[in-house]
Design a protein around this motif. Structure first.
Motif, PDB file in Angstrom:
ATOM      1  N   HIS A 127       0.876  -1.242   0.181  1.00  0.00           N
ATOM      2  CA  HIS A 127      -0.062  -0.034   0.090  1.00  0.00           C
ATOM      3  C   HIS A 127       0.675   1.131   0.101  1.00  0.00           C
ATOM      4  CE1 HIS A 127      -3.801  -2.227   1.277  1.00  0.00           C
ATOM      5  NE2 HIS A 127      -2.871  -2.865   1.981  1.00  0.00           N
ATOM      6  N   TYR A 128       0.582   2.005  -0.817  1.00  0.00           N
ATOM      7  CA  TYR A 128       1.119   3.405  -0.901  1.00  0.00           C
ATOM      8  C   TYR A 128       0.330   4.318  -1.504  1.00  0.00           C
ATOM      9  CZ  TYR A 128       4.782   7.211  -0.829  1.00  0.00           C
ATOM     10  OH  TYR A 128       5.338   8.403  -0.588  1.00  0.00           O
ATOM     11  N   PHE A 129       0.594   5.632  -1.844  1.00  0.00           N
ATOM     12  CA  PHE A 129      -0.067   6.808  -2.409  1.00  0.00           C
ATOM     13  C   PHE A 129       0.311   6.329  -3.987  1.00  0.00           C
ATOM     14  CE2 PHE A 129       0.566   8.553   1.477  1.00  0.00           C
ATOM     15  CZ  PHE A 129      -0.956   8.699   1.945  1.00  0.00           C
ATOM     16  N   ASP A 130      -0.609   7.140  -4.943  1.00  0.00           N
ATOM     17  CA  ASP A 130      -0.383   6.997  -6.296  1.00  0.00           C
ATOM     18  C   ASP A 130       0.885   7.920  -6.770  1.00  0.00           C
ATOM     19  OD1 ASP A 130      -0.678   6.309  -9.032  1.00  0.00           O
ATOM     20  OD2 ASP A 130      -2.463   7.693  -9.198  1.00  0.00           O
ATOM     21  N   GLU A 166      -9.074   7.837   0.465  1.00  0.00           N
ATOM     22  CA  GLU A 166      -9.047   6.399   0.617  1.00  0.00           C
ATOM     23  C   GLU A 166      -8.391   6.262   1.926  1.00  0.00           C
ATOM     24  OE1 GLU A 166      -9.406   4.613  -3.660  1.00  0.00           O
ATOM     25  OE2 GLU A 166      -7.719   4.643  -2.823  1.00  0.00           O
ATOM     26  N   TRP A 167      -7.176   6.710   1.966  1.00  0.00           N
ATOM     27  CA  TRP A 167      -6.288   6.640   3.124  1.00  0.00           C
ATOM     28  C   TRP A 167      -6.761   7.187   4.492  1.00  0.00           C
ATOM     29  CZ3 TRP A 167      -2.601   4.710   5.693  1.00  0.00           C
ATOM     30  CH2 TRP A 167      -2.222   4.908   6.657  1.00  0.00           C
ATOM     31  N   ALA A 168      -7.585   8.167   4.437  1.00  0.00           N
ATOM     32  CA  ALA A 168      -8.191   8.675   5.743  1.00  0.00           C
ATOM     33  C   ALA A 168      -9.245   7.842   6.041  1.00  0.00           C
ATOM     34  CB  ALA A 168      -8.853   9.929   5.275  1.00  0.00           C
ATOM     35  N   MET A 175      -9.404   4.395   5.299  1.00  0.00           N
ATOM     36  CA  MET A 175      -8.972   3.246   5.855  1.00  0.00           C
ATOM     37  C   MET A 175      -8.452   3.435   7.196  1.00  0.00           C
ATOM     38  SD  MET A 175      -6.143   2.235   3.032  1.00  0.00           S
ATOM     39  CE  MET A 175      -5.130   0.919   3.995  1.00  0.00           C
ATOM     40  N   LYS A 176      -8.078   4.545   7.780  1.00  0.00           N
ATOM     41  CA  LYS A 176      -7.662   4.789   9.131  1.00  0.00           C
ATOM     42  C   LYS A 176      -8.706   4.677   9.892  1.00  0.00           C
ATOM     43  CE  LYS A 176      -4.914   8.196   8.158  1.00  0.00           C
ATOM     44  NZ  LYS A 176      -3.983   9.398   8.344  1.00  0.00           N
ATOM     45  N   GLN A 177     -10.081   5.238   9.389  1.00  0.00           N
ATOM     46  CA  GLN A 177     -11.325   5.547  10.284  1.00  0.00           C
ATOM     47  C   GLN A 177     -11.973   4.193  10.523  1.00  0.00           C
ATOM     48  OE1 GLN A 177     -13.828   8.492   8.724  1.00  0.00           O
ATOM     49  NE2 GLN A 177     -13.414   9.758  10.192  1.00  0.00           N
ATOM     50  N   PHE A 230       1.688   2.725  12.682  1.00  0.00           N
ATOM     51  CA  PHE A 230       2.275   3.949  12.784  1.00  0.00           C
ATOM     52  C   PHE A 230       1.506   4.866  11.842  1.00  0.00           C
ATOM     53  CE2 PHE A 230       6.315   1.516  12.956  1.00  0.00           C
ATOM     54  CZ  PHE A 230       6.572   1.565  14.437  1.00  0.00           C
ATOM     55  N   ARG A 231       0.128   4.606  11.439  1.00  0.00           N
ATOM     56  CA  ARG A 231      -0.544   5.459  10.854  1.00  0.00           C
ATOM     57  C   ARG A 231       0.081   6.108   9.601  1.00  0.00           C
ATOM     58  NH1 ARG A 231      -5.489   5.543  13.429  1.00  0.00           N
ATOM     59  NH2 ARG A 231      -6.206   7.635  12.475  1.00  0.00           N
ATOM     60  N   GLN A 232       0.943   5.343   9.003  1.00  0.00           N
ATOM     61  CA  GLN A 232       1.594   5.926   7.850  1.00  0.00           C
ATOM     62  C   GLN A 232       1.805   5.033   6.711  1.00  0.00           C
ATOM     63  OE1 GLN A 232       5.128   7.364   9.691  1.00  0.00           O
ATOM     64  NE2 GLN A 232       4.847   9.355   9.193  1.00  0.00           N
ATOM     65  N   LEU A 233       1.884   5.333   5.336  1.00  0.00           N
ATOM     66  CA  LEU A 233       2.508   4.530   4.381  1.00  0.00           C
ATOM     67  C   LEU A 233       3.560   4.748   4.051  1.00  0.00           C
ATOM     68  CD1 LEU A 233      -0.889   4.980   2.133  1.00  0.00           C
ATOM     69  CD2 LEU A 233      -0.149   3.068   3.719  1.00  0.00           C
ATOM     70  N   PRO A 234       4.499   4.077   3.291  1.00  0.00           N
ATOM     71  CA  PRO A 234       4.216   2.494   2.814  1.00  0.00           C
ATOM     72  C   PRO A 234       3.694   1.739   3.924  1.00  0.00           C
ATOM     73  CG  PRO A 234       6.146   3.350   1.911  1.00  0.00           C
ATOM     74  CD  PRO A 234       5.809   4.264   2.967  1.00  0.00           C
ATOM     75  N   TRP A 235       2.996   0.491   3.443  1.00  0.00           N
ATOM     76  CA  TRP A 235       2.798  -0.518   4.393  1.00  0.00           C
ATOM     77  C   TRP A 235       2.471  -1.739   3.612  1.00  0.00           C
ATOM     78  CZ3 TRP A 235      -3.009  -2.105   5.498  1.00  0.00           C
ATOM     79  CH2 TRP A 235      -3.215  -2.835   6.719  1.00  0.00           C
ATOM     80  N   SER A 251       5.272  -2.053   8.295  1.00  0.00           N
ATOM     81  CA  SER A 251       5.369  -0.639   8.112  1.00  0.00           C
ATOM     82  C   SER A 251       7.035  -0.152   8.056  1.00  0.00           C
ATOM     83  CB  SER A 251       4.840   0.173   9.105  1.00  0.00           C
ATOM     84  OG  SER A 251       3.532   0.087   9.303  1.00  0.00           O
ATOM     85  N   GLN A 252       7.328   1.004   7.642  1.00  0.00           N
ATOM     86  CA  GLN A 252       8.470   1.748   7.305  1.00  0.00           C
ATOM     87  C   GLN A 252       9.132   1.211   6.033  1.00  0.00           C
ATOM     88  OE1 GLN A 252      10.029   4.249   9.030  1.00  0.00           O
ATOM     89  NE2 GLN A 252       8.234   4.292  10.799  1.00  0.00           N
ATOM     90  N   THR A 253       9.519   2.144   5.323  1.00  0.00           N
ATOM     91  CA  THR A 253       9.792   1.893   4.071  1.00  0.00           C
ATOM     92  C   THR A 253      11.104   0.923   4.055  1.00  0.00           C
ATOM     93  OG1 THR A 253       9.518   4.299   3.371  1.00  0.00           O
ATOM     94  CG2 THR A 253      10.673   3.139   1.927  1.00  0.00           C
ATOM     95  N   ARG A 254      12.035   1.308   4.876  1.00  0.00           N
ATOM     96  CA  ARG A 254      13.407   0.448   4.784  1.00  0.00           C
ATOM     97  C   ARG A 254      13.292  -0.868   5.402  1.00  0.00           C
ATOM     98  NH1 ARG A 254      17.102   5.435   7.046  1.00  0.00           N
ATOM     99  NH2 ARG A 254      14.973   6.440   7.284  1.00  0.00           N
ATOM    100  N   GLY A 294       7.410   8.809  -4.724  1.00  0.00           N
ATOM    101  CA  GLY A 294       7.576   8.943  -3.303  1.00  0.00           C
ATOM    102  C   GLY A 294       8.475   7.993  -2.505  1.00  0.00           C
ATOM    103  N   ARG A 295       8.033   7.744  -1.426  1.00  0.00           N
ATOM    104  CA  ARG A 295       8.736   6.787  -0.785  1.00  0.00           C
ATOM    105  C   ARG A 295       8.613   5.324  -1.243  1.00  0.00           C
ATOM    106  NH1 ARG A 295      10.543   9.185   4.009  1.00  0.00           N
ATOM    107  NH2 ARG A 295       9.038  11.147   4.486  1.00  0.00           N
ATOM    108  N   GLY A 296       7.666   5.141  -1.975  1.00  0.00           N
ATOM    109  CA  GLY A 296       7.136   3.794  -2.291  1.00  0.00           C
ATOM    110  C   GLY A 296       7.731   2.967  -3.504  1.00  0.00           C
TER     111      GLY A 296
HETATM  112  N1  GSH Z   1       9.797   6.758   8.068  1.00  0.00           N
HETATM  113  C1  GSH Z   1       8.547   6.194   7.305  1.00  0.00           C
HETATM  114  C2  GSH Z   1       7.747   7.818   6.947  1.00  0.00           C
HETATM  115  C3  GSH Z   1       6.363   7.206   6.453  1.00  0.00           C
HETATM  116  C4  GSH Z   1       5.933   8.664   5.995  1.00  0.00           C
HETATM  117  O1  GSH Z   1       6.037   9.706   6.246  1.00  0.00           O
HETATM  118  N2  GSH Z   1       4.799   8.517   5.144  1.00  0.00           N
HETATM  119  C5  GSH Z   1       3.868   9.480   4.542  1.00  0.00           C
HETATM  120  C6  GSH Z   1       3.651   9.521   3.115  1.00  0.00           C
HETATM  121  S1  GSH Z   1       5.363   9.632   2.301  1.00  0.00           S
HETATM  122  C7  GSH Z   1       2.240   9.261   5.050  1.00  0.00           C
HETATM  123  O2  GSH Z   1       2.020   8.158   5.140  1.00  0.00           O
HETATM  124  N3  GSH Z   1       1.707  10.573   5.026  1.00  0.00           N
HETATM  125  C8  GSH Z   1       0.250  10.602   5.448  1.00  0.00           C
HETATM  126  C9  GSH Z   1      -0.070  10.416   6.747  1.00  0.00           C
HETATM  127  O3  GSH Z   1       0.872  10.471   7.705  1.00  0.00           O
HETATM  128  O4  GSH Z   1      -1.293  10.474   7.099  1.00  0.00           O
HETATM  129  C10 GSH Z   1       8.713   5.553   6.412  1.00  0.00           C
HETATM  130  O5  GSH Z   1       9.813   5.580   5.570  1.00  0.00           O
HETATM  131  O6  GSH Z   1       7.857   4.566   6.086  1.00  0.00           O
END
Ligand code: GSH
Length: 233
Positions: A25-28, A56-58, A60-62, A70-75, A85-88, A31-33
């Motif tokens: 899962h990531y955005f379109d 969609e992302w908002a 999914m969290k709800q 961590f409520r962040q993408l990538p996932w 979670s976490q890109t690396r 970026g990091r994905g």
């Molecule tokens: N250290 C995290 C950073 C993840 C991050 O900042 N993700 C951003 C997108 S690039 C995100 O999810 N933003 C939307 C949000 O915080 O709701 C990683 O590398 O996965």
């Protein structure tokens, strides 16, 4: 930068995931994905490339559909429901699955060193992109393009030169996630910042420039690039 005196790792010491499905899962966007998508391609692993809109992302969290910590993408979701979670962390998992995380513990650390340094530069770039204050944004952009990026590129040039005279990859004899990471940075900068002369800048770092070509010409990567959904950022 070879293997040093490190003993080759027993690749089978850590079993592979056995997961038959990978839902990424990531955005379109890149970026990091995108580096993770490239890693799946190099590993030859099928994956669902799930690209979310902000709405969609908002949602999914709800709704609880997103179960990451961590409520962040990538996932990444695996077949058995495990999520990462976490890109690396995701990138290194895929690299280990594909056997391109470095042949020895030392090579793995060298690959990590480069991947982490590239991620630092990506973070600085995202800061310029998301800055809302126009004046601050302009000064962040200048600092990034005039100082931070060229300095890092020169450092990467040296690191390339130290391994096989820069004729191959960052670590050892074959591609690792570090090479994908470097490529994904330059690829994103090239498509997102057309007003900046990235290719001109790369003239000052010929090994980095040739390395970008080398990665993009890898048969699996070249095929992916030809057919991928391309986005500027
Ligand atoms: N250290 C995290 C950073 C993840 C991050 O900042 N993700 C951003 C997108 S690039 C995100 O999810 N933003 C939307 C949000 O915080 O709701 C990683 O590398 O996965």
């Amino acid at each position: 930068m070879g293997s040093g005196s490190s003993t080759p790792r027993q690749k089978e010491a850590k079993p592979k995931t056995k997961s038959k499905s990978f839902r990424f899962h990531y955005f379109d966007g890149k970026g990091r994905g995108e580096v993770v998508r490239l890693a799946f391609v190099l590993a030859g692993l099928d994956f669902d490339d799930v690209r979310h809109t902000a709405e969609e992302w908002a949602n999914m969290k709800q709704t609880g559909e997103f179960t990451g910590p961590f409520r962040q993408l990538p996932w990444l979701e695996l077949e058995d429901g495990t999520t990462i979670s976490q890109t690396r962390a995701i990138l290194r998992l895929v690299a280990r699955e594909g056997g391109f995380d470095g042949d020895t513990n030392l090579d793995a650390a060298k690959a990590d060193e480069i991947t982490d340094a590239v991620e630092d530069i990506k973070d600085a770039f995202f800061t310029t992109i998301f800055e809302q204050d126009e004046q601050k944004k302009a000064s962040l952009e200048d600092e990034f393009w005039d100082s931070r990026l060229p300095t890092r590129l020169r450092q990467f040039e040296k690191l390339l030169e130290m391994n096989n005279g820069g004729q191959g990859f960052f670590v050892g004899k074959a591609m690792t996630h570090a090479d994908l990471e470097m490529f994904s940075l330059l690829d994103m900068l090239e498509s997102s910042s057309k007003e900046r002369d990235l290719l001109g800048m790369l003239g000052a770092v010929p090994l980095v420039k040739a390395h970008k070509e080398r990665v993009s010409n890898h048969p699996k990567i070249a095929e992916y690039i030809k057919t991928r959904r391309d986005t500027p950022l």
